[in-house]
Motif scaffolding. Structure first.
Motif, mmCIF file in Angstrom:
data_model
loop_
_atom_site.group_PDB
_atom_site.id
_atom_site.type_symbol
_atom_site.label_atom_id
_atom_site.label_comp_id
_atom_site.label_asym_id
_atom_site.label_seq_id
_atom_site.Cartn_x
_atom_site.Cartn_y
_atom_site.Cartn_z
ATOM 1 N N ASP A 86 0.814 -1.217 0.000
ATOM 2 C CA ASP A 86 0.000 0.000 0.000
ATOM 3 C C ASP A 86 0.847 1.266 0.000
ATOM 4 O OD1 ASP A 86 1.036 -0.330 2.505
ATOM 5 O OD2 ASP A 86 -0.839 0.137 3.567
ATOM 6 N N ASP A 122 -1.286 4.608 -3.496
ATOM 7 C CA ASP A 122 -2.721 4.434 -3.279
ATOM 8 C C ASP A 122 -3.481 4.582 -4.594
ATOM 9 O OD1 ASP A 122 -5.142 4.043 -2.039
ATOM 10 O OD2 ASP A 122 -5.288 6.086 -1.268
ATOM 11 N N ASP A 123 -3.169 3.699 -5.536
ATOM 12 C CA ASP A 123 -3.850 3.696 -6.837
ATOM 13 C C ASP A 123 -3.808 5.085 -7.488
ATOM 14 O OD1 ASP A 123 -4.578 0.970 -6.718
ATOM 15 O OD2 ASP A 123 -6.210 1.474 -5.350
ATOM 16 N N HIS A 156 2.454 -2.067 -8.444
ATOM 17 C CA HIS A 156 2.710 -1.262 -7.253
ATOM 18 C C HIS A 156 1.611 -0.207 -7.036
ATOM 19 C CE1 HIS A 156 6.723 -2.819 -6.260
ATOM 20 N NE2 HIS A 156 6.901 -2.920 -7.559
ATOM 21 N N ARG A 157 0.470 -0.437 -7.641
ATOM 22 C CA ARG A 157 -0.702 0.444 -7.486
ATOM 23 C C ARG A 157 -0.450 1.856 -8.024
ATOM 24 N NH1 ARG A 157 -3.369 -0.266 -1.652
ATOM 25 N NH2 ARG A 157 -4.913 1.077 -2.702
ATOM 26 N N THR A 170 -0.861 3.786 -11.807
ATOM 27 C CA THR A 170 -1.422 3.594 -13.144
ATOM 28 C C THR A 170 -0.820 4.617 -14.104
ATOM 29 O OG1 THR A 170 -3.511 2.805 -12.219
ATOM 30 C CG2 THR A 170 -3.529 3.515 -14.529
ATOM 31 N N LYS A 173 1.666 -0.847 -12.380
ATOM 32 C CA LYS A 173 0.352 -1.258 -11.889
ATOM 33 C C LYS A 173 0.467 -2.258 -10.739
ATOM 34 C CE LYS A 173 -2.576 -0.337 -15.904
ATOM 35 N NZ LYS A 173 -3.517 -0.899 -16.895
#
Length: 258
Positions: free
Chosen positions: A45, A48-49, A78-79, A81, A76
């Motif tokens: 985490d 955080d996207d 690793h969150r 984009t 992606k």
């Protein structure tokens, strides 16, 4: 009897998003995988996207080919984009777009004036009897920053003038996107998308020497032109402004005579 306001099933406004910048100094996937693992410390985490802009301006001209699918998959995992690539050479633009990424163009604002600039003190005048009182000093507010783009903005390119106005002196082609927190001035044909007042400034405007946009927006309110502009406005000098919640496009000559 009270009535509940009818809300539309969906409302769309133009907005901007914050993205992190990932500056690539290497194209080797093992090296990049190790670097991301060290950066995040293995924490799933850590990000955080968030959206990411890949900056490849630091790569050498003879760098090995970039494995775009693997690179996108790495981020992606690793969150993060990836949504765009910054500082891409023209030779890579088509390849980048083919992988679903856009082209991000960012320049530093050019300040029209600097608040800290001070003039050298003038020599003291000789004493004069009954000299009139000196007028109060004139306080000048610092000018708002301006980003200036002197080259054509091509399809797939996105230019964001953060915290300032945007001036473009060349053509903005179909599929290109201009975004500014202030106003947008295009001294050439405007054929792409122009989004002014991106941070919520409803007083921002869009000016163009030749109005041919696909979409215009001010402070999130937008208007599209699938059927083109009215004949009297198409391919003519004009401006876009926000009146209430309505986007208005008027000829420049109309504004001058008001």
């Amino acid at each position: 009897m009270s009535t509940t306001p009818v809300r539309k099933p969906i409302e769309i406004k133009i907005s901007t998003v914050v993205a992190v910048a990932a500056i690539l100094n290497d194209t080797s996937m093992p090296a990049l995988q190790e670097a991301m693992a060290q950066l995040t410390g293995g924490a799933a985490d850590y990000f955080d996207d968030e959206f990411a802009i890949l900056d490849i301006g630091q790569l050498t001209q003879d760098h090995p080919p970039i494995d775009w699918p693997a690179l996108i998959a790495l981020f992606k995992s690793h969150r993060l984009t990836p949504v765009a690539v910054r500082n891409a050479p023209p030779a890579l633009e088509a390849e980048i777009i083919s992988h679903g990424l856009s082209l991000d163009v960012v320049a530093k604002p050019r300040m029209a004036a600097r608040a800290e600039a001070q003039a050298a003190p003038a020599p003291a005048p000789a004493p004069v009897a009954a000299a009139p009182a000196a007028p109060p000093p004139v306080i000048q507010q610092p000018a708002r920053g301006t980003m200036i783009i002197d080259t054509p903005v091509r399809a797939g390119q996105r230019v964001y003038a953060h915290g300032c106005d945007l001036i473009v002196t060349a053509a903005v082609n179909n599929g290109a996107e201009l975004i500014a927190d202030g106003s947008i001035h295009v001294y050439a044909p405007l054929r792409g998308r122009a989004l002014a007042g991106a941070s919520g400034d409803s007083d921002a405007r869009i000016f163009a020497m030749s109005m041919e946009p696909e979409l215009v927006s001010i402070a999130g309110y937008y208007r599209t032109f699938e059927d083109g502009l009215p004949k009297e406005l198409a391919q003519a000098p004009g401006q876009v402004r926000l009146l209430g919640d309505r986007i208005e496009v008027i000829a420049m000559t109309s504004a001058l005579h008001r």
